[in-house]
Design an enzyme around this catalytic site. Structure first.
Site, PDB file in Angstrom:
ATOM      1  N   ASP A   1      19.538  -5.159  12.474  1.00 45.38           N
ATOM      2  CA  ASP A   1      19.677  -6.255  12.014  1.00 45.38           C
ATOM      3  C   ASP A   1      20.173  -7.395  12.113  1.00 45.38           C
ATOM      4  O   ASP A   1      20.934  -6.687  12.246  1.00 45.38           O
ATOM      5  CB  ASP A   1      18.870  -6.362  10.461  1.00 45.38           C
ATOM      6  CG  ASP A   1      16.708  -7.013  10.514  1.00 45.38           C
ATOM      7  OD1 ASP A   1      16.977  -7.932  10.829  1.00 45.38           O
ATOM      8  OD2 ASP A   1      15.931  -6.910   9.735  1.00 45.38           O
TER       9      ASP A   1
ATOM     10  N   GLU B   1      16.872  -9.395  16.353  1.00 41.15           N
ATOM     11  CA  GLU B   1      18.049 -10.142  16.082  1.00 41.15           C
ATOM     12  C   GLU B   1      17.016 -11.737  15.756  1.00 41.15           C
ATOM     13  O   GLU B   1      17.509 -12.663  15.906  1.00 41.15           O
ATOM     14  CB  GLU B   1      19.209 -10.399  17.065  1.00 41.15           C
ATOM     15  CG  GLU B   1      19.855 -11.710  17.349  1.00 41.15           C
ATOM     16  CD  GLU B   1      19.205 -12.778  18.184  1.00 41.15           C
ATOM     17  OE1 GLU B   1      20.202 -13.384  17.870  1.00 41.15           O
ATOM     18  OE2 GLU B   1      18.652 -12.539  18.660  1.00 41.15           O
ATOM     19  N   TRP B   2      16.125 -11.492  16.084  1.00 39.11           N
ATOM     20  CA  TRP B   2      15.188 -12.468  16.044  1.00 39.11           C
ATOM     21  C   TRP B   2      14.431 -13.130  16.733  1.00 39.11           C
ATOM     22  O   TRP B   2      13.678 -14.015  17.199  1.00 39.11           O
ATOM     23  CB  TRP B   2      14.564 -13.331  14.703  1.00 39.11           C
ATOM     24  CG  TRP B   2      15.356 -12.170  13.674  1.00 39.11           C
ATOM     25  CD1 TRP B   2      14.741 -10.791  12.968  1.00 39.11           C
ATOM     26  CD2 TRP B   2      16.055 -12.622  12.425  1.00 39.11           C
ATOM     27  NE1 TRP B   2      15.856 -10.190  12.118  1.00 39.11           N
ATOM     28  CE2 TRP B   2      16.767 -11.625  11.158  1.00 39.11           C
ATOM     29  CE3 TRP B   2      16.874 -13.695  11.786  1.00 39.11           C
ATOM     30  CZ2 TRP B   2      17.379 -11.188   9.976  1.00 39.11           C
ATOM     31  CZ3 TRP B   2      17.627 -13.992  11.142  1.00 39.11           C
ATOM     32  CH2 TRP B   2      18.044 -12.328  10.139  1.00 39.11           C
ATOM     33  N   GLY B   3      15.320 -13.048  18.132  1.00 38.57           N
ATOM     34  CA  GLY B   3      15.284 -14.158  19.204  1.00 38.57           C
ATOM     35  C   GLY B   3      15.990 -15.222  19.193  1.00 38.57           C
ATOM     36  O   GLY B   3      15.867 -16.081  20.013  1.00 38.57           O
TER      37      GLY B   3
ATOM     38  N   ASP C   1       9.599 -12.267  11.456  1.00 43.31           N
ATOM     39  CA  ASP C   1       8.259 -11.420  11.019  1.00 43.31           C
ATOM     40  C   ASP C   1       7.300 -11.561  11.651  1.00 43.31           C
ATOM     41  O   ASP C   1       6.893 -12.596  10.947  1.00 43.31           O
ATOM     42  CB  ASP C   1       9.425 -10.774   9.702  1.00 43.31           C
ATOM     43  CG  ASP C   1      10.747 -10.319   9.388  1.00 43.31           C
ATOM     44  OD1 ASP C   1      11.278  -9.648  10.659  1.00 43.31           O
ATOM     45  OD2 ASP C   1      10.769 -10.154   7.948  1.00 43.31           O
TER      46      ASP C   1
END
Length: 409
Positions: free
Chosen positions: A157, A190-192, A212
């Site tokens: 994460d 890394e959520w983009g 998320d």
């Protein structure tokens, strides 16, 4: 004399053995030949968040087998955040002794005994998103520990990463995993934010493309400093990314919310679209308490075959009309998957004339041309044949639902 000494010193440091970094070269490339189709399994976060312990994980592993999900292809049992205990005096991480009294090695052995694979979670920062010890500064030690436990999958994460650059941080954990010597699938979470699709294919096996997900079909949950996204919002954010996906390197639109509260039609649409875009299928529901409908959705082998197709091409949206989107996915052997997705709250009619709508996918170079080739048409959710492409296809797509077809030469 001074000149001679200086010359010798200069020669010494110019030799290969004294070259800067020569003895410490890192391998920043992921393990090859892993995740050649999108990974399938289960993760604890969506349903249980931090409420994890070894009893739950063992029971979920048992349920994965008992429900037929293992036989359908689901492999990984992944513990997300909050399994962590403390680091010892040498800096090595340990599991929470109250939640996992038998230890992670014993838990991994149990999961492996079921013919399944074991995954854990960490974070590139100083702390995980749940406030547990992160891996920053301990990457090589953590990788050694994971290898000793028998870990097969690492979700990594991006919380509490002040000052870090994503590409460098993920290369560090990749180098650590390589040094530890056990092939482990690396899930870049890394959520983009830093376009991981551009640098991720050589570093990890999948990378999150968005923030998320949460269990809503078409909405946004605003938390103030960050947002979580409904299924349709995340689907829209995949636009323009399909060229980065393929065997061993996948766009990850986040875990599945199937079985977590949406009605069956929305779960079916969610599952179908993740299959169409070659997404990892990591379920996040309570496998011990699944309804018959949820089980049937997650174990529909004809739909799973669309996701797991060895060609590894991500599907694409071909057109939109009256809130109905037409999506296509080229498959191995000249086959095609075709989905009609109804995003509206009312049933919508669809009609698709194969004869007058030839399609060429520039990415895969595959062609769907019914004037040259006649295809058999099968409805994968109805589980019945639906004629051939000699005749136009017509149907009504229920609200927030799909019709998924397989075209075979």
């Amino acid at each position: 004399m001074k000149k001679t000494a200086l010359l010798l010193l200069s020669l010494a440091f110019s030799l290969p053995g004294f070259s800067q970094g020569n003895n410490y070269t890192q391998n920043y490339k992921k393990y090859d030949n892993l995740a050649l189709t999108p990974p399938m399994g289960w993760n604890s976060w969506n349903k249980f968040a931090c409420n994890v312990d070894e009893k739950l994980i063992r029971e979920v592993a048992d349920a994965l087998v008992a429900t037929g999900m293992k036989d359908a292809g689901y492999t990984y049992i992944n513990i997300d955040d909050c399994w962590h205990g403390e680091r010892d005096a040498q800096g090595f991480i340990h599991e929470d002794p109250k939640r996992f009294p038998s230890g992670m090695k014993a838990l991994a052995d149990y999961i492996h005994s079921k013919g399944l694979k074991f995954g854990v979670y960490s974070d590139a920062g100083s702390q995980t998103c749940g406030g547990r010890p992160g891996s920053r500064g301990y990457e090589f030690q953590d990788a050694q520990v994971y290898a000793s436990w028998g870990v097969d999958y690492l979700k990594y994460d991006w919380c509490n990463t002040e000052g870090l650059k994503a590409e460098g941080a993920y290369k560090t954990i990749t180098a650590a995993l390589r040094k530890a010597g056990r092939p482990i699938v690396l899930s870049i979470c890394e959520w983009g934010n830093d376009k991981p699709w551009e640098w991720g294919p050589t570093v990890g096996h999948l990378w999150r493309t968005t923030g998320d997900i949460y269990n809503c079909f078409d909405c946004i949950n605003d938390h103030g400093t960050w947002k979580s996204w409904g299924v349709m919002q995340i689907l829209d954010k995949q636009d323009g990314l399909r060229q980065y996906a393929g065997p061993g390197h996948w766009n990850d639109p986040d875990m599945l919310e199937v079985g977590n509260g949406m009605p069956a039609n929305e779960d079916r649409a969610h599952f179908t679209m993740w299959s169409m875009i070659a997404a990892p299928l990591i379920t996040g529901n309570d496998l011990r308490k699944m309804s018959k409908e949820t089980t049937e959705i997650l174990t529909n082998r004809e739909v799973l075959a669309v996701n797991q197709d060895k060609l590894g091409v991500q599907g694409f949206k071909q057109s939109t009309k009256d809130s109905v989107e037409t999506w296509l996915k080229p498959l191995e052997g000249g086959k095609w998957a075709v989905t009609f997705l109804n995003r509206s709250r009312k049933p919508q009619p669809v009609r698709f004339d194969w004869q007058t709508t030839p399609i060429t996918d520039d990415l895969s170079k595959q062609e769907l041309n019914a004037t040259k080739t006649t295809y058999k048409v099968r409805n994968l959710w109805a589980k019945k044949d639906a004629g051939t492409t000699k005749k136009a296809f017509a149907a009504t797509v229920p609200a927030h639902d799909v019709v998924l077809l397989l075209l075979t030469k």
